[in-house]
Design a protein around this motif. Sequence first.
Motif, PDB file in Angstrom:
ATOM      1  N   GLN A  15      10.463  -8.575  -0.819  1.00  0.00           N
ATOM      2  CA  GLN A  15       9.613  -8.704  -2.010  1.00  0.00           C
ATOM      3  C   GLN A  15      10.118  -7.740  -3.085  1.00  0.00           C
ATOM      4  OE1 GLN A  15       5.770  -7.706  -0.286  1.00  0.00           O
ATOM      5  NE2 GLN A  15       5.985  -5.544  -0.784  1.00  0.00           N
ATOM      6  N   GLY A  16       9.493  -7.807  -4.231  1.00  0.00           N
ATOM      7  CA  GLY A  16       9.769  -6.834  -5.288  1.00  0.00           C
ATOM      8  C   GLY A  16      11.206  -6.878  -5.804  1.00  0.00           C
ATOM      9  N   LEU A  41       8.050 -12.117   5.328  1.00  0.00           N
ATOM     10  CA  LEU A  41       8.398 -12.171   3.901  1.00  0.00           C
ATOM     11  C   LEU A  41       9.702 -12.932   3.680  1.00  0.00           C
ATOM     12  CD1 LEU A  41       7.557  -8.489   2.848  1.00  0.00           C
ATOM     13  CD2 LEU A  41       6.248 -10.550   2.296  1.00  0.00           C
ATOM     14  N   LEU A  56      15.825  -6.554   9.412  1.00  0.00           N
ATOM     15  CA  LEU A  56      16.478  -5.244   9.583  1.00  0.00           C
ATOM     16  C   LEU A  56      15.499  -4.143   9.221  1.00  0.00           C
ATOM     17  CD1 LEU A  56      19.008  -3.535  10.221  1.00  0.00           C
ATOM     18  CD2 LEU A  56      19.520  -3.568   7.764  1.00  0.00           C
ATOM     19  N   LEU A  59      15.273   2.025   9.511  1.00  0.00           N
ATOM     20  CA  LEU A  59      15.084   3.260  10.276  1.00  0.00           C
ATOM     21  C   LEU A  59      15.705   3.137  11.671  1.00  0.00           C
ATOM     22  CD1 LEU A  59      11.402   4.014   9.201  1.00  0.00           C
ATOM     23  CD2 LEU A  59      13.503   5.038   8.329  1.00  0.00           C
ATOM     24  N   ALA A  81      15.422  -0.190   0.100  1.00  0.00           N
ATOM     25  CA  ALA A  81      14.194   0.205   0.802  1.00  0.00           C
ATOM     26  C   ALA A  81      13.686   1.574   0.351  1.00  0.00           C
ATOM     27  CB  ALA A  81      14.452   0.218   2.308  1.00  0.00           C
ATOM     28  N   MET A 130      18.937   2.675  -4.518  1.00  0.00           N
ATOM     29  CA  MET A 130      17.685   2.718  -5.269  1.00  0.00           C
ATOM     30  C   MET A 130      17.190   4.150  -5.387  1.00  0.00           C
ATOM     31  SD  MET A 130      15.370   1.330  -6.981  1.00  0.00           S
ATOM     32  CE  MET A 130      15.233  -0.447  -6.785  1.00  0.00           C
ATOM     33  N   ALA A 131      17.209   4.674  -6.608  1.00  0.00           N
ATOM     34  CA  ALA A 131      16.556   5.954  -6.888  1.00  0.00           C
ATOM     35  C   ALA A 131      15.259   5.606  -7.613  1.00  0.00           C
ATOM     36  CB  ALA A 131      17.479   6.838  -7.715  1.00  0.00           C
ATOM     37  N   TYR A 146       7.976  11.893  -2.775  1.00  0.00           N
ATOM     38  CA  TYR A 146       8.738  10.756  -3.326  1.00  0.00           C
ATOM     39  C   TYR A 146       9.785  11.250  -4.314  1.00  0.00           C
ATOM     40  CZ  TYR A 146       9.542   6.209  -5.641  1.00  0.00           C
ATOM     41  OH  TYR A 146      10.103   5.069  -6.158  1.00  0.00           O
ATOM     42  N   LYS A 150      13.807  10.869  -3.972  1.00  0.00           N
ATOM     43  CA  LYS A 150      14.575  10.018  -4.893  1.00  0.00           C
ATOM     44  C   LYS A 150      15.621  10.839  -5.653  1.00  0.00           C
ATOM     45  CE  LYS A 150      12.884   5.865  -4.153  1.00  0.00           C
ATOM     46  NZ  LYS A 150      13.715   4.768  -3.657  1.00  0.00           N
ATOM     47  N   PRO A 176      14.620   2.674 -11.896  1.00  0.00           N
ATOM     48  CA  PRO A 176      13.645   1.869 -12.638  1.00  0.00           C
ATOM     49  C   PRO A 176      12.446   2.702 -13.079  1.00  0.00           C
ATOM     50  CG  PRO A 176      14.184   0.875 -10.489  1.00  0.00           C
ATOM     51  CD  PRO A 176      14.691   2.282 -10.475  1.00  0.00           C
ATOM     52  N   GLY A 177      11.814   2.245 -14.164  1.00  0.00           N
ATOM     53  CA  GLY A 177      10.502   2.783 -14.525  1.00  0.00           C
ATOM     54  C   GLY A 177       9.456   2.124 -13.642  1.00  0.00           C
ATOM     55  N   THR A 178       8.288   1.858 -14.174  1.00  0.00           N
ATOM     56  CA  THR A 178       7.211   1.290 -13.358  1.00  0.00           C
ATOM     57  C   THR A 178       7.335  -0.233 -13.313  1.00  0.00           C
ATOM     58  OG1 THR A 178       5.884   3.056 -14.304  1.00  0.00           O
ATOM     59  CG2 THR A 178       4.736   1.418 -12.979  1.00  0.00           C
TER      60      THR A 178
HETATM   61  P1  NAD Z   1       7.920  -3.090  -2.496  1.00  0.00           P
HETATM   62  O1  NAD Z   1       7.620  -1.639  -2.274  1.00  0.00           O
HETATM   63  O2  NAD Z   1       6.816  -3.971  -2.963  1.00  0.00           O
HETATM   64  O3  NAD Z   1       8.517  -3.708  -1.167  1.00  0.00           O
HETATM   65  C1  NAD Z   1       9.189  -2.888  -0.278  1.00  0.00           C
HETATM   66  C2  NAD Z   1       9.829  -3.731   0.797  1.00  0.00           C
HETATM   67  O4  NAD Z   1      10.421  -2.801   1.711  1.00  0.00           O
HETATM   68  C3  NAD Z   1       8.855  -4.580   1.606  1.00  0.00           C
HETATM   69  O5  NAD Z   1       9.343  -5.901   1.660  1.00  0.00           O
HETATM   70  C4  NAD Z   1       8.857  -3.918   2.965  1.00  0.00           C
HETATM   71  O6  NAD Z   1       8.658  -4.823   4.033  1.00  0.00           O
HETATM   72  C5  NAD Z   1      10.255  -3.299   2.997  1.00  0.00           C
HETATM   73  N1  NAD Z   1      10.383  -2.205   3.966  1.00  0.00           N
HETATM   74  C6  NAD Z   1       9.511  -1.212   4.209  1.00  0.00           C
HETATM   75  N2  NAD Z   1       9.963  -0.438   5.219  1.00  0.00           N
HETATM   76  C7  NAD Z   1      11.164  -0.948   5.593  1.00  0.00           C
HETATM   77  C8  NAD Z   1      12.104  -0.606   6.591  1.00  0.00           C
HETATM   78  N3  NAD Z   1      11.891   0.422   7.433  1.00  0.00           N
HETATM   79  N4  NAD Z   1      13.235  -1.338   6.695  1.00  0.00           N
HETATM   80  C9  NAD Z   1      13.436  -2.413   5.891  1.00  0.00           C
HETATM   81  N5  NAD Z   1      12.578  -2.791   4.920  1.00  0.00           N
HETATM   82  C10 NAD Z   1      11.439  -2.075   4.798  1.00  0.00           C
HETATM   83  O7  NAD Z   1       9.162  -3.221  -3.462  1.00  0.00           O
HETATM   84  P2  NAD Z   1       9.497  -2.433  -4.802  1.00  0.00           P
HETATM   85  O8  NAD Z   1       8.253  -1.875  -5.426  1.00  0.00           O
HETATM   86  O9  NAD Z   1      10.372  -3.352  -5.561  1.00  0.00           O
HETATM   87  O10 NAD Z   1      10.338  -1.163  -4.330  1.00  0.00           O
HETATM   88  C11 NAD Z   1      11.660  -1.298  -3.878  1.00  0.00           C
HETATM   89  C12 NAD Z   1      12.385   0.001  -4.136  1.00  0.00           C
HETATM   90  O11 NAD Z   1      12.330   0.303  -5.535  1.00  0.00           O
HETATM   91  C13 NAD Z   1      11.801   1.217  -3.426  1.00  0.00           C
HETATM   92  O12 NAD Z   1      12.870   2.043  -2.982  1.00  0.00           O
HETATM   93  C14 NAD Z   1      11.018   1.914  -4.524  1.00  0.00           C
HETATM   94  O13 NAD Z   1      10.893   3.308  -4.293  1.00  0.00           O
HETATM   95  C15 NAD Z   1      11.901   1.635  -5.715  1.00  0.00           C
HETATM   96  N6  NAD Z   1      11.228   1.749  -7.011  1.00  0.00           N
HETATM   97  C16 NAD Z   1      10.112   1.006  -7.270  1.00  0.00           C
HETATM   98  C17 NAD Z   1       9.493   1.158  -8.497  1.00  0.00           C
HETATM   99  C18 NAD Z   1       8.236   0.388  -8.826  1.00  0.00           C
HETATM  100  O14 NAD Z   1       7.556   0.748  -9.809  1.00  0.00           O
HETATM  101  N7  NAD Z   1       7.905  -0.643  -8.094  1.00  0.00           N
HETATM  102  C19 NAD Z   1       9.999   2.045  -9.452  1.00  0.00           C
HETATM  103  C20 NAD Z   1      11.151   2.767  -9.154  1.00  0.00           C
HETATM  104  C21 NAD Z   1      11.759   2.615  -7.919  1.00  0.00           C
END
Ligand code: NAD
Length: 244
Positions: A15-16, A41, A56, A59, A81, A130-131, A146, A150, A176-178
Amino acid sequence: MRLQGKTALITAAGQGIGRASALAMAAEGAQVWATDVNEKLLETYAGVPNIHVTKLDVLDKTAIQKLINSMPALDILFNCAGFVHNGTILQATDEDWNFAFNLNVRAQFWMIQAALPKMLANGGGSIINMASVCGSLKGLPNRFAYGASKAAVVGLTKSVAADFVGQGIRCNAIAPGTVDTPSLGDRINSYADPVEARKNFVARQPMGRMAQAHEIAPIVVYLASNESVFATGQLFSVDGGMTI
Ligand code: NAD
């Protein structure tokens, strides 16, 4: 087709941002191994061309090695991740710290360590980590574990870039920002007043809105492609003006 002939591996592609990036890479012609710990998913990729789904857990070091060994080639690795802990240093437990560093940093170390021999044997590759704006570019309140984890991603990225710059390996990070992703939605809903919480997340974005995941994917595609052939060891921010 900017990624024709390339093979990519993406973590947390369920996702995401990970999912949006997997779809964008596949649309550019890459063969994409879209992985996630949550197999359910991955079912949403059914019928999408160029996508190969595999469970996968990043961890699990043994599972990482097994998956990479099974891949026919590996040109692009996107370590997506990650997990957000809320709280200041006074609230952070050792468990929070360990989990943040294991998922947000150690998993990238394991993924890259397993992927590099295959990339080197193939003459090179592009690694994208991903930072976040948080920690690496800006201190944000209530994001102690966090932000620290990061920021460590940036050091990891630069170290790998420096060590392998002469061998065809590029290693960059994105900030990325929010971004309005499912996990952010869950976090917002966990506040006592979700409407107010959403307003507060939007308020820190000078463009007056959050990003959508597909607005982050283009920087990932760029870094994966040969268009970014002269870029390595850098942090690329796509943050809607958060760090102006
Ligand atoms: P999300 O957090 O909604 O989804 C995270 C995904 O990671 C999920 O599908 C989950 O099942 C998977 N996941 C969790 N633990 C895992 C593991 N042990 N092994 C494999 N997969 C695992 O997605 P997002 O918000 O797009 O975030 C993705 C990355 O982007 C993260 O590293 C997050 O810190 C970073 N990020 C997000 C934002 C934001 O605002 N959303 C901003 C900056 C950085």
